[in-house]
Design an enzyme around this catalytic site. Structure first.
Site, PDB file in Angstrom:
ATOM      1  N   ASP A   1       7.954  -2.520  -8.182  1.00  0.00           N
ATOM      2  CA  ASP A   1       7.185  -1.413  -7.627  1.00  0.00           C
ATOM      3  C   ASP A   1       8.075  -0.504  -6.785  1.00  0.00           C
ATOM      4  O   ASP A   1       7.933   0.719  -6.796  1.00  0.00           O
ATOM      5  CB  ASP A   1       6.042  -1.977  -6.766  1.00  0.00           C
TER       6      ASP A   1
ATOM      7  N   HIS B   1      -2.687  -6.480  -3.599  1.00  0.00           N
ATOM      8  CA  HIS B   1      -1.469  -5.668  -3.720  1.00  0.00           C
ATOM      9  C   HIS B   1      -1.762  -4.383  -2.949  1.00  0.00           C
ATOM     10  O   HIS B   1      -2.608  -3.593  -3.336  1.00  0.00           O
ATOM     11  CB  HIS B   1      -1.222  -5.402  -5.208  1.00  0.00           C
TER      12      HIS B   1
ATOM     13  N   CYS C   1       3.923   4.986  -7.161  1.00  0.00           N
ATOM     14  CA  CYS C   1       3.556   4.933  -8.570  1.00  0.00           C
ATOM     15  C   CYS C   1       3.847   6.283  -9.187  1.00  0.00           C
ATOM     16  O   CYS C   1       3.348   7.301  -8.719  1.00  0.00           O
ATOM     17  CB  CYS C   1       2.083   4.584  -8.745  1.00  0.00           C
TER      18      CYS C   1
HETATM   19 ZN    ZN Z   1       1.906  -0.871  -6.302  1.00  0.00          ZN
END
Ligand code: ZN
Length: 306
Positions: free
Chosen positions: A14, A207, A240
């Site tokens: 990530d 998360h 993201c």
């Molecule tokens: Zn994430």
């Protein structure tokens, strides 16, 4: 004996996918080794996505192969589809994590599929994985479960619909993800309760991102609701590419400080964890690094959980 909380380091996946520059493979592997040496027992090391979309992840198979024999460490890879899951299996990953966006807009932008279509893909992946000779765990993650930068509000009913559809395919675990970091603690409590009521014990993890500065408050809310499994990223890297405005994950160093101070054992040595920032900085010198604990230093009052 202190109660145990699992911290899964997702920085190499990530965290790096939004990095401005690409971390060289040997630097990445060296960094992951120092994270493991600090006592982190779950590390998400990359994702099996087309390199054209996320060039930072082009070496994921190599990184999995280089880290999968670290003693006692569960190596996780993200895969958005069956092809990716096959790649994770072939490389030897212990677990594959499959994201399913609850919001239509994020799902279309990220995967060009509706949430329910992606839910079906999870079913196909689980069927394929379970037919293989080697066991690989499958985690299904409800992304954008607390809000979406494209669609805005994500109704609780929509999250539960997706969570129930995923649970029907019997993944090993199911997680809720605040992909863009819009959650607040009251919402976390409410959605954790509702999801557990809907799908039961398969729901284990959270998360979280720190976009609004509420990351640790949200983790605490989850902790109080019985969550014992959190994703976080060293130095709070992350975001993201398909969720504009999303910022980094909750900071592993600060999360571990909070958990251990409260008496929850993570198995992670905080001082060694801070040392893992160095290889990250060497591999990605231009990347901003966060962490209040790193800034202030470990205070003299700190005692790790027994
Ligand atoms: Zn994430």
């Amino acid at each position: 004996m202190a109660e145990h909380v699992t911290v899964c380091e997702v920085g190499p996946r990530d965290g790096l996918q939004m990095a401005r520059t690409i971390m060289a493979t040997p630097a990445k592997i060296a960094w992951i080794r120092t994270i493991a040496a600090a006592g982190v027992r779950e590390i998400e090391v990359g994702s099996f996505v087309p390199p054209k979309l996320i060039p930072q992840m082009a070496d994921t198979a190599e990184v999995v192969r280089a880290t999968v024999n670290l003693p006692g460490v569960t190596i996780v890879a993200l895969a958005p589809n069956l092809r990716g899951a096959m790649g994770a299996y072939e490389a030897g990953a212990h677990r594959v994590s499959i994201p399913v966006s609850v919001s239509e807009g994020h799902s279309r932008a990220n995967l060009n599929r509706s949430p329910m279509e992606q839910g079906e893909e999870v079913g196909h992946i689980i069927q394929w994985v379970r037919a293989q000779p080697r066991r690989m765990e499958v985690e299904a993650a409800c992304s954008t479960a607390f809000g979406c930068s494209i669609d805005g509000v994500v109704p609780e009913a929509a999250v539960l619909r997706v969570a129930e559809a995923l649970a029907a395919h019997q993944p090993d675990t199911l997680a809720l993800a605040d992909t863009v970091g819009y959650a607040n603690p009251a919402q976390v409590k409410s959605l954790v309760r509702a999801t557990r009521a809907a799908v039961g014990k398969v729901f284990t993890g959270l998360h979280l991102h720190d976009t609004m500065g509420l990351g640790l408050a949200n983790a605490l809310a989850g902790l109080e609701e019985g969550i014992r499994d959190f994703d976080s990223a060293l130095a709070g890297l992350g975001g993201c590419p398909f969720a504009p405005g999303a910022s980094g994950n909750i900071v592993t160093e600060d999360l571990v400080f909070m958990l251990e101070s409260m008496g929850f054992a993570t198995g992670i040595d905080l001082a060694k964890l801070l040392e893992a920032r160095r290889p990250l900085h060497e591999g990605l010198p231009a990347e901003p690094m966060h962490s209040q604990v790193a800034k202030a230093g470990i205070p003299k009052t700190f005692r790790a959980a027994a």
